[in-house]
Enzyme design. Structure first.
Site, PDB file in Angstrom:
ATOM      1  N   ASP A 129       0.843  -1.204   0.000  1.00 52.00           N
ATOM      2  CA  ASP A 129       0.000   0.000   0.000  1.00 52.00           C
ATOM      3  C   ASP A 129       0.875   1.250   0.000  1.00 52.00           C
ATOM      4  O   ASP A 129       0.535   2.248   0.644  1.00 52.00           O
ATOM      5  CB  ASP A 129      -0.940  -0.021   1.209  1.00 52.00           C
ATOM      6  CG  ASP A 129      -2.173   0.850   1.016  1.00 52.00           C
ATOM      7  OD1 ASP A 129      -2.343   1.419  -0.090  1.00 52.00           O
ATOM      8  OD2 ASP A 129      -2.972   0.972   1.961  1.00 52.00           O
ATOM      9  N   ARG A 181      -0.350   8.955   0.285  1.00 47.41           N
ATOM     10  CA  ARG A 181      -1.202   9.094   1.478  1.00 47.41           C
ATOM     11  C   ARG A 181      -0.635   8.325   2.673  1.00 47.41           C
ATOM     12  O   ARG A 181      -1.001   8.591   3.818  1.00 47.41           O
ATOM     13  CB  ARG A 181      -2.628   8.598   1.175  1.00 47.41           C
ATOM     14  CG  ARG A 181      -2.696   7.136   0.813  1.00 47.41           C
ATOM     15  CD  ARG A 181      -4.072   6.618   0.434  1.00 47.41           C
ATOM     16  NE  ARG A 181      -3.970   5.243  -0.063  1.00 47.41           N
ATOM     17  CZ  ARG A 181      -3.665   4.908  -1.317  1.00 47.41           C
ATOM     18  NH1 ARG A 181      -3.504   5.834  -2.228  1.00 47.41           N
ATOM     19  NH2 ARG A 181      -3.531   3.635  -1.673  1.00 47.41           N
ATOM     20  N   ASN A 182       0.237   7.358   2.397  1.00 50.56           N
ATOM     21  CA  ASN A 182       0.795   6.531   3.471  1.00 50.56           C
ATOM     22  C   ASN A 182       2.255   6.845   3.790  1.00 50.56           C
ATOM     23  O   ASN A 182       2.911   6.113   4.518  1.00 50.56           O
ATOM     24  CB  ASN A 182       0.640   5.050   3.125  1.00 50.56           C
ATOM     25  CG  ASN A 182      -0.824   4.633   3.158  1.00 50.56           C
ATOM     26  OD1 ASN A 182      -1.595   5.189   3.943  1.00 50.56           O
ATOM     27  ND2 ASN A 182      -1.203   3.690   2.316  1.00 50.56           N
ATOM     28  N   ASP A 202       1.283   2.891   7.572  1.00 46.79           N
ATOM     29  CA  ASP A 202       0.125   2.103   7.160  1.00 46.79           C
ATOM     30  C   ASP A 202       0.505   0.685   6.705  1.00 46.79           C
ATOM     31  O   ASP A 202       0.624   0.402   5.514  1.00 46.79           O
ATOM     32  CB  ASP A 202      -0.669   2.822   6.068  1.00 46.79           C
ATOM     33  CG  ASP A 202      -2.052   2.198   5.895  1.00 46.79           C
ATOM     34  OD1 ASP A 202      -2.296   1.117   6.472  1.00 46.79           O
ATOM     35  OD2 ASP A 202      -2.884   2.782   5.180  1.00 46.79           O
TER      36      ASP A 202
HETATM   37  P1  ADP Z   1      -5.713   3.506   6.858  1.00 46.72           P
HETATM   38  O1  ADP Z   1      -5.135   2.148   7.175  1.00 46.72           O
HETATM   39  O2  ADP Z   1      -7.181   3.577   7.147  1.00 46.72           O
HETATM   40  O3  ADP Z   1      -5.367   3.985   5.480  1.00 46.72           O
HETATM   41  P2  ADP Z   1      -3.584   5.211   7.895  1.00 46.72           P
HETATM   42  O4  ADP Z   1      -2.675   4.540   8.861  1.00 46.72           O
HETATM   43  O5  ADP Z   1      -3.077   5.351   6.510  1.00 46.72           O
HETATM   44  O6  ADP Z   1      -5.023   4.524   7.910  1.00 46.72           O
HETATM   45  O7  ADP Z   1      -3.928   6.654   8.480  1.00 46.72           O
HETATM   46  C1  ADP Z   1      -4.839   7.528   7.798  1.00 46.72           C
HETATM   47  C2  ADP Z   1      -4.287   8.954   7.769  1.00 46.72           C
HETATM   48  O8  ADP Z   1      -4.078   9.420   9.112  1.00 46.72           O
HETATM   49  C3  ADP Z   1      -2.924   9.110   7.092  1.00 46.72           C
HETATM   50  O9  ADP Z   1      -3.045   9.278   5.696  1.00 46.72           O
HETATM   51  C4  ADP Z   1      -2.370  10.356   7.777  1.00 46.72           C
HETATM   52  O10 ADP Z   1      -2.922  11.522   7.209  1.00 46.72           O
HETATM   53  C5  ADP Z   1      -2.904  10.223   9.208  1.00 46.72           C
HETATM   54  N1  ADP Z   1      -1.935   9.561  10.104  1.00 46.72           N
HETATM   55  C6  ADP Z   1      -1.804   8.222  10.294  1.00 46.72           C
HETATM   56  N2  ADP Z   1      -0.835   7.926  11.176  1.00 46.72           N
HETATM   57  C7  ADP Z   1      -0.321   9.103  11.580  1.00 46.72           C
HETATM   58  C8  ADP Z   1       0.764   9.469  12.485  1.00 46.72           C
HETATM   59  N3  ADP Z   1       1.464   8.519  13.136  1.00 46.72           N
HETATM   60  N4  ADP Z   1       1.039  10.786  12.645  1.00 46.72           N
HETATM   61  C9  ADP Z   1       0.334  11.719  11.955  1.00 46.72           C
HETATM   62  N5  ADP Z   1      -0.676  11.446  11.099  1.00 46.72           N
HETATM   63  C10 ADP Z   1      -1.010  10.165  10.892  1.00 46.72           C
HETATM   64 MG    MG Z   2      -3.656   4.664   4.595  1.00 44.25          MG
END
Ligand code: ADP
Ligand code: MG
Length: 299
Positions: free
Chosen positions: A162, A166-167, A180
């Site tokens: 993935d 965005r990740n 992610d």
């Molecule tokens: P999903 O598995 O639903 O895609 P993510 O882990 O990608 O979830 O998190 C979704 C969003 O949250 C990310 O795109 C980012 O914008 C924000 N985010 C996630 N983890 C962090 C973090 N450790 N610090 C800051 N922002 C975060």
């Molecule tokens: Mg994500």
């Protein structure tokens, strides 16, 4: 162990967060009682989870800022196992280009507590701060760090599955980290790739041909996604293949078409992207080679 050491021309700073290593190695610190956490504003939303800013009061009395990830309520039943697996994968990882898991709170609700990356996702950052970015500077640093973190995952026999803008999260303007691990898989000893048994909510526009055709995922299919991720970067956050559906994008790929050269992307970097999108996996560069390219290239 600041990275990259071999680079003379790109001064990189390691974030303070990254030097917090080994502070949470004790097992009891990995299971965080709910009362030690406070939850603040929503900072991100993904396909499966919501992420909030928060604080964590550690055993030693220190209060730190954290990111708290929790499943969307409607996902909680069906995806709880996946969520725990994601946490388990992250717990084993320790690299400054990979987001750190601080611990897990059994809640309810079930929460993942991660280091907070103050600048949020790279996608969000590049779309709102395009005037503050020099593609020949920040983009190269981030690309090098993403490749470096991916090389670490490769050494740990993991496929990410993935990798996308965005990740990628930013600790600072000089430190990008991979996050992610929801779709990540171990491909296991002696195996060349991970074989998915069934499809799912897959990010098809980031996927290599062998992945969307046969469900095969390897470090080389992650390299394809790396190419799409840096394409997103150089377009300052455009959506790959615009409004096309995943299936329509696949059709273009099969016909030999590729994403177009972004305006701010120099020819030699577009050449690298195209190598990442070689139809045959063996024709693509390795993460090691990508690290070398982005750290030694004088651009
Ligand atoms: P999903 O598995 O639903 O895609 P993510 O882990 O990608 O979830 O998190 C979704 C969003 O949250 C990310 O795109 C980012 O914008 C924000 N985010 C996630 N983890 C962090 C973090 N450790 N610090 C800051 N922002 C975060
Ligand atoms: Mg994500």
């Amino acid at each position: 162990k600041c990275y990259p050491s071999q680079s003379q021309n790109i001064p990189l700073t390691c974030d303070i967060i990254a030097s917090n290593n080994n502070n949470y190695n004790e097992k009891d610190e990995r299971y965080i009682p709910l009362e030690r956490l406070t939850r603040g504003a929503l900072i991100g939303e993904g396909e499966f989870a919501s992420v909030y800013e928060g604080t964590y009061l550690k055993n030693n009395g220190q209060m730190i800022k954290v990111a708290i990830k929790t499943l969307h309520p409607e996902q909680m039943q069906s995806s709880k196992g996946e969520f725990l697996r994601e946490a388990e994968v992250m717990m084993k990882l320790d690299h400054h280009c990979v987001v750190k898991l601080i611990g897990l709170s059994e809640g309810p609700p079930l929460l993942m507590v991660q280091e907070l990356l103050p600048l949020g996702s790279m996608l969000q950052y590049i779309t709102t701060n395009s005037d503050r970015i020099n593609p020949n500077y920040e983009f190269k640093i981030w690309a090098a760090q993403i490749a470096y973190g991916m090389q670490y995952l490769e050494k740990n026999e993991l496929v990410h599955r993935d990798l996308a803008a965005r990740n990628i999260l930013l600790a600072s303007k000089n430190q990008a980290k991979i996050s992610d691990f929801g779709l990540s898989r171990a491909f296991g000893q002696g195996h060349q790739y991970y074989q998915a048994k069934e499809g799912g909510k897959w990010p098809l526009k980031w996927y290599a041909p062998e992945s969307y055709n046969y469900g095969q995922f390897s470090n080389k299919s992650d390299v394809w996604s790396f190419g799409v991720t840096i394409w997103e970067m150089y377009t300052f956050g455009q959506t790959p293949y615009g409004d096309l559906k995943g299936s329509e994008a696949i059709k273009l790929i099969e016909e030999g078409e590729r994403l177009k050269q972004p305006e701010s992307c120099p020819d030699h970097i577009y050449d690298i992207m195209k190598r990442c999108w070689e139809y045959k996996a063996t024709g693509r560069p390795s993460f090691q080679e990508l690290v070398d390219i982005f750290t030694t290239d004088s651009g």
